[in-house]
Design an enzyme around this catalytic site. Structure first.
Site, PDB file in Angstrom:
ATOM      1  N   LEU A 403      46.691  47.813  20.159  1.00  0.00           N
ATOM      2  CA  LEU A 403      46.530  46.778  21.163  1.00  0.00           C
ATOM      3  C   LEU A 403      45.730  45.642  20.533  1.00  0.00           C
ATOM      4  CD1 LEU A 403      45.531  48.802  24.380  1.00  0.00           C
ATOM      5  CD2 LEU A 403      47.741  47.745  23.896  1.00  0.00           C
ATOM      6  N   ASP A 404      46.019  44.386  20.950  1.00  0.00           N
ATOM      7  CA  ASP A 404      45.208  43.269  20.492  1.00  0.00           C
ATOM      8  C   ASP A 404      43.741  43.525  20.820  1.00  0.00           C
ATOM      9  OD1 ASP A 404      47.435  41.929  19.637  1.00  0.00           O
ATOM     10  OD2 ASP A 404      47.617  40.696  21.438  1.00  0.00           O
ATOM     11  N   MET A 405      42.873  42.965  20.019  1.00  0.00           N
ATOM     12  CA  MET A 405      41.436  43.161  20.209  1.00  0.00           C
ATOM     13  C   MET A 405      41.010  42.810  21.643  1.00  0.00           C
ATOM     14  SD  MET A 405      38.376  41.368  18.064  1.00  0.00           S
ATOM     15  CE  MET A 405      36.654  41.686  18.402  1.00  0.00           C
TER      16      MET A 405
END
Length: 556
Positions: A403-405
Site C-alpha cells: 500500500l502507498d505510504m
C-alpha cells in the site's frame, strides 16, 4: 531593466507573525503571508492587460492552452519593509521579461548575448546540412549509386545464371557422348567444352571488374557529398558542445552568502532540460542579488492542467525534484534557517500495526496512514521490519503486496515461502478482490464507472505519476458513489490493476474523476491525512482453498 520586482502588500498584513524558519520547498503548507502574496498575484493575472497568454481559462482565447506554474517569495528589504517577488516558470507569452516579475537567472534570449549569436552559427550549420541533403546534385549522386549497384547485381546474376545453364548443357553433352563417341572424339569434345567454360568464367570476371569500377566511381561522387556533410555535422557537434559548456559556466546562482555556483557545477555538466528555469531559483537568486531577506515561499498552478499531469487551477505545489532540488538544497538554501525536512522524520513513530486476522500461514494487518510498507531510502521503520521482528522464524519475503505510504488499510502477510507464492499467484492472476473507500474533495459528474488511464512515473518529479498512453502501464479502476455531504463524496474503488498511486491519479486527473482525494498532498490539497483506506480484501486461503473476505472499516 529598471528595478520594479519588489512589491509591498496591498492587503493588510498587520498581526500576521513572520515565520521563524524559511519554507522547506519540497513539502510545505503555505504560510499566511505567502497565501496573501499568491492571492495578489492571482488577482493581477485575472485582470492584467500587459501580455497575452492563453492559460485555457477563457474559451475565446486564441492558440493552444498552456497552464503555468507561478511562484511568490515573501521577503524583507534593507529598511525592514515586508513585500514579495513574483516569478513564472519557463517563458510567459513567449518572453522571459515582464514587468512586476523577476527576470531569469540567465537570459538566453538576449539578442546581443553570446547564446543567440552562437545559436545563429549552429542554425547556419543546420541550413547548410539541410541544403546539401536536399540538393539535386546529392540526390542524383545517391540515386546514381543505387542504380549502378542494382544494375551490377542484375547483370552479374544474369551471367551467373547463364554459366549454370551452359554447365548443365555441357554435362548433358558429355553424358550423351559417352555412349556415342570414341575416345578420340570424346577428348576433342572435352577440350571444346572446357574452353567454353573458361570463356564464360573469364567474362564473369571482366564483368565483375567493370561493375566494381562503375560502383567505385558512383561511390566516389556520393562520398564527396557525404564527407562534406559529415564534416559540417562534426563542426556543429563541437560548436554545440562548446556552447552548452559555456552556457553551463555562465548560468550561475547566488546564495545568501553571495557565493555563485554554476549549473554545470551543480549537475556535473549534465543538467536536465529546463533546470534553473523554474520559479523558485529565479525568486531566490533575485532576492540574494538585491539584498532582500527571504521569509517564505510558495508556488501554484494557474490555468488548464496538462494532459498528462495532475495540476489544479490555483492549487499550491512543491518545487520539482529533478530540476530544483539539487540547485536549492546543495547551494541556494545554504545558510537559511530552513524548516525541517519532513522526509527525514519517521511518521510511523508511535503507531502500531493492528492484527486483524492470523493463523498458521497468514497474517492480515491494518496498516496506519503514513506508514511505509517496506523500508525506504531514508526510513527503515516499516510494516516489513515490524512484522519481521514479530515473526522472526517466518520464511520468505513476508510482504505479499503493498500500500502507498499515505494509504491505510489491509495488508496480507505470508509466514512461509509456499504461502507467499500461492498468494502472489492469485495477485498475478487478478483473482484477489480489493475494495478501497475514499473521501473525494468534490462531487464527480457520474455515480459509477470504469477509469482506464495508463500510468508511468514522472521522471522529473518522482514519485508523482503521469498519464501516458505511449509508455504508461495499463491501469483500470471501477468505482461507485456511496454518499455526498458538504461538497465531499464517499466512494468505493475497486482496482483491477495495482499501479503506484493508481487510485489517487484516477481520482484527481481531469480524464478520471477530476476530483482529488481529500488530503492528497501530491495530486490535491493537504489535510490531516490521505482519506484513502484499503477496507476489504477477498482471496482463496492457501491451505484450505476456501474463499476468505476480511474487512476493516475506514477510520474516517
Amino acid at each position: 531593466m529598471k528595478e520594479t520586482a519588489f512589491q509591498t502588500f496591498k492587503k493588510p498584513i498587520a498581526g500576521i507573525p513572520i515565520p521563524e524558519k524559511f519554507t522547506f520547498p519540497f513539502y510545505y503548507t503555505p504560510h499566511p503571508l505567502s497565501k496573501i502574496a499568491a492571492e495578489e498575484l492571482q488577482d493581477y493575472l485575472s485582470l492584467q492587460k500587459e501580455f497575452q497568454h492563453n492559460f485555457g481559462l477563457n474559451p475565446n482565447e486564441r492558440g493552444p492552452a498552456i497552464g503555468k506554474m507561478f511562484g511568490v517569495l515573501v521577503c524583507q528589504n534593507n529598511e525592514g519593509v515586508l513585500g514579495y517577488l513574483w516569478a513564472f516558470s519557463g517563458k510567459l507569452a513567449d518572453a522571459n521579461h515582464h514587468q512586476r516579475f523577476v527576470p531569469p537567472v540567465f537570459d538566453m534570449l538576449t539578442e546581443t548575448g553570446f547564446f543567440k549569436l552562437e545559436e545563429e552559427v549552429l542554425n547556419q550549420y543546420n541550413r547548410e546540412i539541410e541544403q546539401l541533403e536536399h540538393s539535386a546534385a546529392y540526390l542524383q549522386a545517391l540515386e546514381n549509386k543505387e542504380n549502378v549497384t542494382l544494375d551490377a547485381e542484375k547483370d552479374l546474376e544474369k551471367q551467373k545464371k547463364r554459366i549454370r545453364k551452359l554447365k548443365k548443357e555441357r554435362d548433358l553433352k558429355r553424358a550423351e557422348a559417352n555412349t556415342a563417341l570414341n575416345q578420340t572424339d570424346l577428348d576433342t569434345l572435352e577440350t571444346q567444352l572446357s574452353e567454353e567454360s573458361k570463356k564464360e568464367s573469364i567474362l564473369l570476371k571482366k564483368m565483375t571488374k567493370y561493375w566494381k569500377f562503375q560502383i567505385e566511381a558512383a561511390s566516389k561522387t556520393l562520398d564527396a557529398f557525404r564527407l562534406h556533410i559529415k564534416d559540417l555535422k562534426e563542426k556543429r557537434k563541437k560548436k554545440s558542445a562548446a556552447l552548452q559548456q559555456k552556457l553551463f559556466d555562465n548560468y550561475k546562482f547566488l546564495n545568501q552568502q553571495g557565493t555563485l555556483k554554476s549549473i554545470g557545477e551543480i549537475f556535473d555538466d549534465n543538467p536536465p532540460a529546463g533546470a534553473g528555469e523554474c520559479a523558485a531559483p529565479k525568486l531566490l537568486h533575485y532576492a540574494f542579488k538585491h539584498g532582500l531577506k527571504p521569509i517564505a515561499m510558495a508556488e501554484f498552478w494557474w490555468g488548464e492542467s496538462p494532459k498528462s499531469e495532475v495540476r489544479k487551477h490555483k492549487q499550491f505545489y512543491p518545487a520539482c525534484k529533478s530540476k530544483c532540488e539539487p540547485i536549492l538544497m546543495t547551494h541556494m538554501l545554504d545558510g537559511l534557517n530552513l524548516e525541517a525536512n519532513p522526509f527525514h522524520s519517521n511518521p510511523a513513530k508511535g503507531k502500531d500495526l493492528k492484527i486483524v486476522f492470523e493463523d498458521a500461514s497468514i497474517v492480515v494487518i491494518n496498516k496506519p496512514a503514513e506508514f511505509l510498507t517496506v523500508p525506504g531510502k531514508l526510513l527503515y521503520d516499516s510494516v516489513y521490519t515490524r512484522v519481521k521482528a514479530l515473526y522472526p522464524k517466518a520464511t520468505g519475503p513476508l510482504i505479499v503486496h503493498r500500500l502507498d505510504m499515505s494509504t491505510s488499510g489491509l495488508l496480507l502477510i505470508a509466514k512461509d515461502e509456499e504461502t507467499y507464492k500461492n498468494l502472489q499467484k492469485q495477485f498475478i492472476k487478478r483473482t484477489v478482490e480489493k475494495r478501497y473507500v475514499a473521501l473525494l474533495d468534490g462531487i464527480p459528474e457520474q455515480t459509477e464507472g470504469l477509469i482506464d488511464l495508463p500510468l508511468r512515473v514522472d521522471l522529473d518529479d518522482r514519485p508523482r505519476q503521469l498519464v501516458c498512453y505511449e509508455h504508461g502501464k495499463n491501469a483500470q479502476t471501477r468505482w461507485e458513489v456511496l454518499s455526498t455531504n458538504n461538497n465531499q463524496t464517499r466512494v468505493y474503488f475497486y482496482p483491477i490493476t495495482g499501479r503506484t498511486h493508481q487510485l489517487r491519479v484516477h481520482a484527481a486527473h481531469q480524464l478520471g474523476l477530476n476530483t482529488p482525494i481529500v488530503g492528497d498532498d501530491l495530486y490535491g490539497s493537504k489535510a490531516n491525512r490521505l482519506h484513502l483506506h484499503a477496507e476489504s480484501i477477498t482471496f482463496s486461503h492457501p491451505q484450505t482453498g476456501l474463499l476468505f473476505t476480511i474487512t476493516e472499516e475506514a477510520p474516517f
